[in-house]
Design a protein around this motif. Sequence first.
Motif, PDB file in Angstrom:
ATOM      1  N   ASN A 192      12.986  -2.145  -1.118  1.00  0.00           N
ATOM      2  CA  ASN A 192      13.582  -0.838  -1.411  1.00  0.00           C
ATOM      3  C   ASN A 192      12.923  -0.299  -2.674  1.00  0.00           C
ATOM      4  N   ILE A 193      12.203   0.791  -2.552  1.00  0.00           N
ATOM      5  CA  ILE A 193      11.437   1.325  -3.691  1.00  0.00           C
ATOM      6  C   ILE A 193      11.813   2.782  -3.934  1.00  0.00           C
ATOM      7  N   ASN A 195      11.758   6.642  -4.763  1.00  0.00           N
ATOM      8  CA  ASN A 195      10.769   7.703  -4.505  1.00  0.00           C
ATOM      9  C   ASN A 195      11.029   8.927  -5.383  1.00  0.00           C
ATOM     10  N   SER A 234       7.319   4.733  -5.364  1.00  0.00           N
ATOM     11  CA  SER A 234       7.067   4.383  -3.958  1.00  0.00           C
ATOM     12  C   SER A 234       5.587   4.580  -3.603  1.00  0.00           C
ATOM     13  N   GLU A 235       4.976   5.620  -4.179  1.00  0.00           N
ATOM     14  CA  GLU A 235       3.537   5.823  -3.940  1.00  0.00           C
ATOM     15  C   GLU A 235       2.722   4.700  -4.579  1.00  0.00           C
ATOM     16  N   LYS A 248       2.619  -1.405   5.064  1.00  0.00           N
ATOM     17  CA  LYS A 248       3.404  -0.359   4.381  1.00  0.00           C
ATOM     18  C   LYS A 248       4.762  -0.113   5.033  1.00  0.00           C
ATOM     19  N   ILE A 251       7.967  -0.978   3.226  1.00  0.00           N
ATOM     20  CA  ILE A 251       8.442  -0.189   2.077  1.00  0.00           C
ATOM     21  C   ILE A 251       9.498   0.807   2.552  1.00  0.00           C
ATOM     22  N   ASN A 252      10.687   0.637   2.038  1.00  0.00           N
ATOM     23  CA  ASN A 252      11.800   1.537   2.365  1.00  0.00           C
ATOM     24  C   ASN A 252      12.067   2.421   1.149  1.00  0.00           C
ATOM     25  N   GLU A 253      11.801   3.725   1.287  1.00  0.00           N
ATOM     26  CA  GLU A 253      11.982   4.630   0.141  1.00  0.00           C
ATOM     27  C   GLU A 253      13.463   4.936  -0.061  1.00  0.00           C
TER      28      GLU A 253
END
Length: 304
Positions: A192-193, A195, A234-235, A248, A251-253
């Motif tokens: 979980n990142i 954004n 997130s980027e 990729k 990666i959950n924004e």
Amino acid sequence: MKTVLVTGSNGLLGQKITEKILKEGGVNLIATAKGENRFPVKEGYLYAEMDILNPEEVREIIEQYKPDAIIHTAAMTNVDTCEDEKELAYQLNVEAVATLVTLCEAHNIQLVHLSTDFIFDGENGPYDELAAPNPLSYYGETKLRAEELIKNSKAKWAILRTIIVYGIVSDMSRSNIVLWAKGALEKGNPLNIVNDQWRMPTLAEDLADCCFLAIEHDAQGVYNASGKDLMSISELVARVADFWNLDKSLINEVSAATLNQKAKRPARTGFILDKSMTELNYHPHSFEEGLEILDQQLKKSIGQ
């Protein structure tokens, strides 16, 4: 030849400074940290154990070695830990700086101090050196208080503000967002990142360079010393995934509000680097160039 004393020499930046001096020479290095020296090479410089929280010990070491400049990298930088352990954060981030300022004034030593983008509220980044600070976290408050102590002193000083420092040390004892994201994605862990937070990640080698440029130029004042690419967190993680060909889709924004972090983070920081580039000749790598350097070091460390 100048004698330079570094605090926190076991940390990521501290070790990169040692590495730089051993490669380029031209400086007598006194590396100091709490506990034993973690840098793999022990020759070519002096190491002294020094507890930055012990003013008497700090005074003895500084009076013994009589440095021309001190690069102060030691600090409590974990933002949530600072919120939990306010007293220790204050001792490390403010009181230790007060001790150094007094000694620098007394012995005419240049102080190069590391500060942070977290002194800002993130409402209108990227920031130049004159932007008005407004910290959202206790960590940011302590770092701003340290800046004020230095600015109000009679010492020769330069404050270098930086953002998310990444890199590796030889024993891999220090992690950071790049190594963490790479490691988690390699294991196939979903992440979980956020954004909705923007930063300019800084290669540790670039920051070490800037510390030296500040000493070489007898820099006085505040300088921004970060990477040059602004991106959301997130980027940042997506670019790490792209660089190492990782998945990729893991990666959950998410928005920062969903993480329930103890300390509030600024939304959009980032720095305008014109002053450092013009006055100090500071030229940081792009993010992908930084990842390339990191990749070479990782291959070397596992003997590829």
